[in-house]
Design an enzyme around this catalytic site. Sequence first.
Site, PDB file in Angstrom:
ATOM      1  N   ASP A  35      -5.755  70.186 -81.299  1.00 36.18           N
ATOM      2  CA  ASP A  35      -7.082  69.690 -80.919  1.00 36.18           C
ATOM      3  C   ASP A  35      -8.171  70.231 -81.844  1.00 36.18           C
ATOM      4  OD1 ASP A  35      -8.913  68.339 -79.375  1.00 36.18           O
ATOM      5  OD2 ASP A  35      -8.187  69.144 -77.474  1.00 36.18           O
ATOM      6  N   ASP A  48     -10.531  60.574 -75.045  1.00 31.85           N
ATOM      7  CA  ASP A  48     -10.531  61.317 -73.784  1.00 31.85           C
ATOM      8  C   ASP A  48     -10.752  60.376 -72.610  1.00 31.85           C
ATOM      9  OD1 ASP A  48      -9.946  63.749 -74.761  1.00 31.85           O
ATOM     10  OD2 ASP A  48     -11.927  64.633 -74.514  1.00 31.85           O
TER      11      ASP A  48
HETATM   12  C1  GLA Z   1     -10.116  67.961 -75.463  1.00 30.64           C
HETATM   13  C2  GLA Z   1      -8.946  67.000 -75.472  1.00 30.64           C
HETATM   14  C3  GLA Z   1      -8.390  66.879 -74.078  1.00 30.64           C
HETATM   15  C4  GLA Z   1      -7.938  68.238 -73.603  1.00 30.64           C
HETATM   16  C5  GLA Z   1      -9.102  69.209 -73.679  1.00 30.64           C
HETATM   17  C6  GLA Z   1      -8.662  70.620 -73.375  1.00 30.64           C
HETATM   18  O1  GLA Z   1     -11.189  67.448 -74.745  1.00 30.64           O
HETATM   19  O2  GLA Z   1      -9.340  65.766 -75.994  1.00 30.64           O
HETATM   20  O3  GLA Z   1      -7.330  65.968 -74.053  1.00 30.64           O
HETATM   21  O4  GLA Z   1      -6.865  68.669 -74.385  1.00 30.64           O
HETATM   22  O5  GLA Z   1      -9.698  69.210 -74.956  1.00 30.64           O
HETATM   23  O6  GLA Z   1      -9.697  71.514 -73.457  1.00 30.64           O
END
Ligand code: GLA
Length: 780
Positions: free
Chosen positions: A477, A545
């Site tokens: 990420d 997301d």
């Molecule tokens: C980001 C990612 C999510 C999740 C969060 C965790 O927002 O896109 O899918 O993994 O971080 O903190």
Amino acid sequence: MITINDAVFRLQTENTEYIFRKTKHGHLEHIYYGAKLTSPDIEALAHKRTTQAGSTTVAYDKEDPTYCLDSMCLEWSGIGKGDYRYSPSEIKMPNNSFVSDFVYKSHSEKKSFVPMKELPSARGKDNECQTLSIVLHDKVSDVSLTLIYTVYEKANCITRRVVLENTDASPLVVRRLLSMSLDMPNMGFYLITFDGDWAREAHRNDRFLKPGVFIKESRTGSSGNKNNPGFLLCEEDASEEHGRVYGFNLVYSGNYLSFAELNSHELVRAGVGISPHCFEWTLNQGENLETPEAVITFSDSGFNGLSKNFHSFVNNHIVNEKWQGSDRPILYNSWEPCFFKFSQGKLISLAREAKKMGMELFVLDDGWFEGRNDDNAGLGDYSVNKKKFPFGLGSFAKKIRKMGLGFGIWFEPEMVNENSNLFREHSEYALRLPGSEATLGRNQLVLDLCNPAVRDYIVSSVGKILDETGACYVKWDMNRHISEFYSEHIRSQGEYFHRYILGLYDVLRRIFEPRPNILLESCSSGGNRFDLGMLCFSPQIWTSDCTDPVVRLSIQSGLSYLYPQSAMGAHVSDAPHQQTLRDTPLSTRYNTACFGSLGYELDLRFLSSVEKKEIKEQIAFYKEHRKIFQYGTFERLPLKSSRLKNKTFWLVKGKDETIAGFFQLKSGVGEETDVLRINGLKDDAKYRVTTKSQQLYIKRFGGLVKHILPVTLNPDGFILRMANRFYALKDCVENYECSGKTLAAGIKLNNQFTGRPYNNTTRLLGDYGSSLYTIKKTSD
Ligand code: GLA
């Protein structure tokens, strides 16, 4: 195939052709890019210059007043010799002037692609691609510019990049060096881009190309969620199935710039490359600068034809050979059901449920390491949180594997929280401008990937956990934009953004090359770094997301112009949805997600028996059709009337089977018949068309159930709430046996519900309803 004849260069793919030639002054003049020609007449195709373009025009050649660079189609153009369009380069040359004039010096061919030193690139086996390199040399300074074209025949794509080399005794300074530019006469082009922001990435935007320069650019440090590097130019009448379309993209994950200019001579110039934003790169004698690869393609069969080219290119030439065509696992991710609040016991029970339903991989998302109980602390410290995992992560991973699930794990390695051991020990690892306070994003700072010590730290700390847990999947990420870009580890601050990305690629290579069996899914708050550069390392990317299926329809449709389904992570979440509060049927959440690399991210503990049963069926259906969903030819069906804008049709076509998805946003009353029309099947072959069965939950009918029951029951009372947990109605299933020709003419689907009582020949879609159809060949 590449053919060179009389200073004419022809690059041919299966269906396209790209031609340019050397002029009498050594410039490379673009002749044609479009559908393949049998024996092209170069003179007929060339852009004419039979008269001077106007009295203010600057003529390059004293003897030939028609030789004006501003009104020519060129493969590359510098500055200061009469071409006033947006130049792909802006270089302070060794003589301190901005004037550059690169002309032909030599060329060479290779029957393969040419790998790059630090940047990722497309790849092909020797019989799949050929490369043409043309060395241009500046007329005044000792500086050369090599244009590199690689032709990927089957995918109908050509990659282009340049290498700038300074052999002059004095240094030069690059302010802008794009990967390519392409000049063509204007055909009334429309420019299509894919724009948005966090949780609403890649929404398609069309605009008519008018005089001036249109620029889209990322300045956040990543390719970004504000707009994707990929874009299209199409003729006015182009649609999903018809018309001429050009596509452009870039194999790069950092700041980029894409542009299209319409100049006063009705010529269009389009290009893409590294963004010149705060970019400055000095080349001393003997040094060179290599740009990322641009990818271009053309189709005369509309956007679907163009997507087919891009998809084949990504699946066969961008994604690492090990993962090409490989089955992507159906995963369960702990983020949305748990966020940071979990114990090992809770995860184990979720994993057990996931396994029972047929899922294949358990992904432990954020919150597993020391100090990480919310998003204020812990990033940077990858030692396990002993409270959550008293027996260590290795033992937890073992338990997951024992259940028959793969074990996957989340990291955000490019970041650090101020409240972390890493920051306390090495605050100098974080990006900040000396003498000023660093700005936070999601309570975190960015690590300076230009610092070799930071890169070593990431490689060893991430690598250690991977080896300890035997993880077979990693979610990588990156959750904020870059600010205060300043590093003591680079020669000049104008190199920052590019060096950061080179640092990232270095780290990815060092971690994952020695561990080739780990499937990497990259993520940047969803699709903030959805680009071909990341796809070279991670065969799939967390698309967004936002998993609300209504928003996903736009996001996945947008990305589908440029990237294949296999590349898009797509999960089924809880409803009402955490970002939109929209309540959508479980069937629609699945029907959208199955056109990608499928996963589930809802809380399995609170599902009713019917929901569990439905998920089991969904997974079984996905497994049966996984190859088609992930690698079938993806098409969007054109929906022309304005009422149809409310509806979406997606198709994935395999060899003998096609799956269609029909989605409706708002239900109308007594509206037009929905038509399932599929082109390109075998005219006389027979096909069986069947609706995939799905559940209709009683709670969708609310108080209306009283009309079909002998007694009136409270819609929110115990009996109906219990009934809803254990019992569901079957949605309407239609069956047809018909020829390919009939399917091309279009099947008129059954009517939708308009208020009369429920029966199982009525399609009960309502708002956000959807259905899947399988179209299976039964005889030739
Ligand atoms: C980001 C990612 C999510 C999740 C969060 C965790 O927002 O896109 O899918 O993994 O971080 O903190």
